[in-house]
Scaffold this motif. Structure first.
Motif, mmCIF file in Angstrom:
data_model
loop_
_atom_site.group_PDB
_atom_site.id
_atom_site.type_symbol
_atom_site.label_atom_id
_atom_site.label_comp_id
_atom_site.label_asym_id
_atom_site.label_seq_id
_atom_site.Cartn_x
_atom_site.Cartn_y
_atom_site.Cartn_z
ATOM 1 N N ARG A 54 2.108 2.020 -1.623
ATOM 2 C CA ARG A 54 2.437 0.626 -1.326
ATOM 3 C C ARG A 54 2.226 0.398 0.162
ATOM 4 N NH1 ARG A 54 6.599 2.427 -4.393
ATOM 5 N NH2 ARG A 54 8.051 2.451 -2.646
ATOM 6 N N ARG A 80 -1.336 2.807 -9.920
ATOM 7 C CA ARG A 80 -0.698 3.493 -8.802
ATOM 8 C C ARG A 80 -0.023 4.781 -9.261
ATOM 9 N NH1 ARG A 80 1.885 -1.076 -4.796
ATOM 10 N NH2 ARG A 80 0.211 -2.583 -4.966
ATOM 11 N N SER A 85 -5.871 -4.290 -1.175
ATOM 12 C CA SER A 85 -5.586 -4.097 -2.601
ATOM 13 C C SER A 85 -6.315 -2.870 -3.124
ATOM 14 C CB SER A 85 -6.001 -5.344 -3.388
ATOM 15 O OG SER A 85 -5.821 -5.142 -4.765
ATOM 16 N N LYS A 105 2.475 -2.383 3.430
ATOM 17 C CA LYS A 105 3.035 -3.635 3.929
ATOM 18 C C LYS A 105 2.657 -3.798 5.395
ATOM 19 C CE LYS A 105 7.380 -6.197 4.508
ATOM 20 N NZ LYS A 105 8.857 -6.151 4.329
ATOM 21 N N GLY A 163 4.982 6.024 -0.388
ATOM 22 C CA GLY A 163 4.533 6.699 -1.597
ATOM 23 C C GLY A 163 4.673 8.194 -1.454
ATOM 24 N N SER A 165 7.724 7.420 3.667
ATOM 25 C CA SER A 165 7.194 6.216 4.301
ATOM 26 C C SER A 165 6.777 6.531 5.730
ATOM 27 C CB SER A 165 8.266 5.118 4.290
ATOM 28 O OG SER A 165 7.772 3.929 4.864
ATOM 29 N N SER A 171 -4.655 0.309 -1.815
ATOM 30 C CA SER A 171 -3.403 0.542 -2.537
ATOM 31 C C SER A 171 -3.667 1.092 -3.931
ATOM 32 C CB SER A 171 -2.607 -0.761 -2.618
ATOM 33 O OG SER A 171 -1.387 -0.562 -3.288
#
Length: 311
Positions: A259, A68, A250, A261, A281, A228, A253
């Motif tokens: 990230r 990342r 996954s 959610k 990010g 965000s 990301s």
């Protein structure tokens, strides 16, 4: 004081490189190749909305993963790239990546000489001996056959890996990688020593606070530029975003460096049946992740192709 790198100069730079031996044809098991890339280079490999990395994976049939954003190899500010597949698939993907990076970051307009660039491989300590050879005989042979400069970093007892730096033209980098991977593929302990893809990928310059560490939050300058955003995704499309066993989300990301959610079932954006997808990010990471999520949603929303008329 660190000991100097194990380094050997490339012999006869002007001479045409000899051809490497053909790659083994019986490598059917999955093998791995890890190397470093700057943030700019990682962005080039990913491409807009993940288009470049998707193209490279499709053309080579290899899998390409990235650590990342701001998850770097210790002691560097470079991200970790891992390519996995069969021997030929890994080589094909690596050549595609190297070609793009050399042309984009090292080639200059009007320059007649072929540009030289640097490629840093991550190799387990236990496998470096096979590359060096007795008295340095193997690394000298690799240099002679590839015409590239090759050096191996000194061993750091705090790490399980060392950096193998290859410097040369695109052709020399590809040949050296072929030869080095051939050696590593013969090492029975190599794949077992690879371990988790990004087990040491912590933010650069941030200490590793263990489970009993005193820091509740890791803070550094990079976090200050994090942002965000929250998207609304229809509940029926969340499955395609997440993928089987979380594979899609996954991958998004890992490729974007963001990230992601997703809100729990029943937790919708007010007045809708859209679940909340929060992306955190850098602005670039957010944009890449958002594009990839929207592509997934669009593919799920597309009507099926019309059936061909019966004769």
């Amino acid at each position: 004081m660190a000991s100097p790198d194990v380094a050997y100069a490339s012999p006869n730079d002007g001479a045409p490189p000899s051809q490497p031996p053909p790659p083994p044809s019986d490598y059917t098991d999955t093998i791995y190749l890890k190397f470093l890339a700057s943030n700019a280079e990682a962005g080039s490999i990913i491409g807009k909305g993940g288009s470049t990395i998707s193209d490279f994976q499709s053309r080579s049939n290899a899998r390409i993963q990235l650590s990342r954003n701001y998850e770097y190899f210790p002691g560097t500010s470079d991200r970790i790239i891992m390519v996995s597949g069969t021997f030929d698939e890994v080589l094909d993907a690596t050549e595609l990546i190297l070609t793009k990076l050399v042309n984009e970051f090292y080639a200059e307009d009007g320059e007649e000489a072929e540009p030289r660039s640097k490629f840093r491989l991550i190799v387990p300590n236990s496998s470096c001996g096979g590359i060096i050879g007795k008295g340095g005989s193997m690394i000298k042979s690799l240099i002679e056959d590839s015409q590239a400069n090759i050096k191996i970093s000194p061993q750091d007892n705090s790490l399980n890996d060392r950096l193998v730096t290859v410097i040369g033209t695109l052709q020399q980098l590809v040949q050296a990688t072929n030869l080095i991977l051939s050696r590593l593929s013969e090492d029975l302990h190599y794949i077992q020593s690879m371990g988790p893809a990004f087990s040491y990928a912590l933010p650069y310059g941030v200490p590793n606070y263990g489970p009993n560490g005193g820091a509740k939050k890791l803070q550094n300058k990079k976090e200050e530029i994090s942002d965000s955003v929250t998207l609304g995704v229809a509940d029926e499309h969340i499955g395609i975003v997440v993928g089987r066993s979380g594979r899609n989300i996954s991958e998004i990301s890992q490729i974007s460096g963001a990230r992601i959610k997703i809100s729990e079932r029943g937790d919708f954006i007010d007045g809708t049946t859209n679940r909340k997808v929060t992306i955190t990010g850098s602005q670039r990471a957010i944009n890449v992740a958002e594009d990839m999520i929207m592509q997934k949603v669009a593919s799920a929303s597309s009507p099926p192709p019309p059936l061909a008329p019966e004769n």
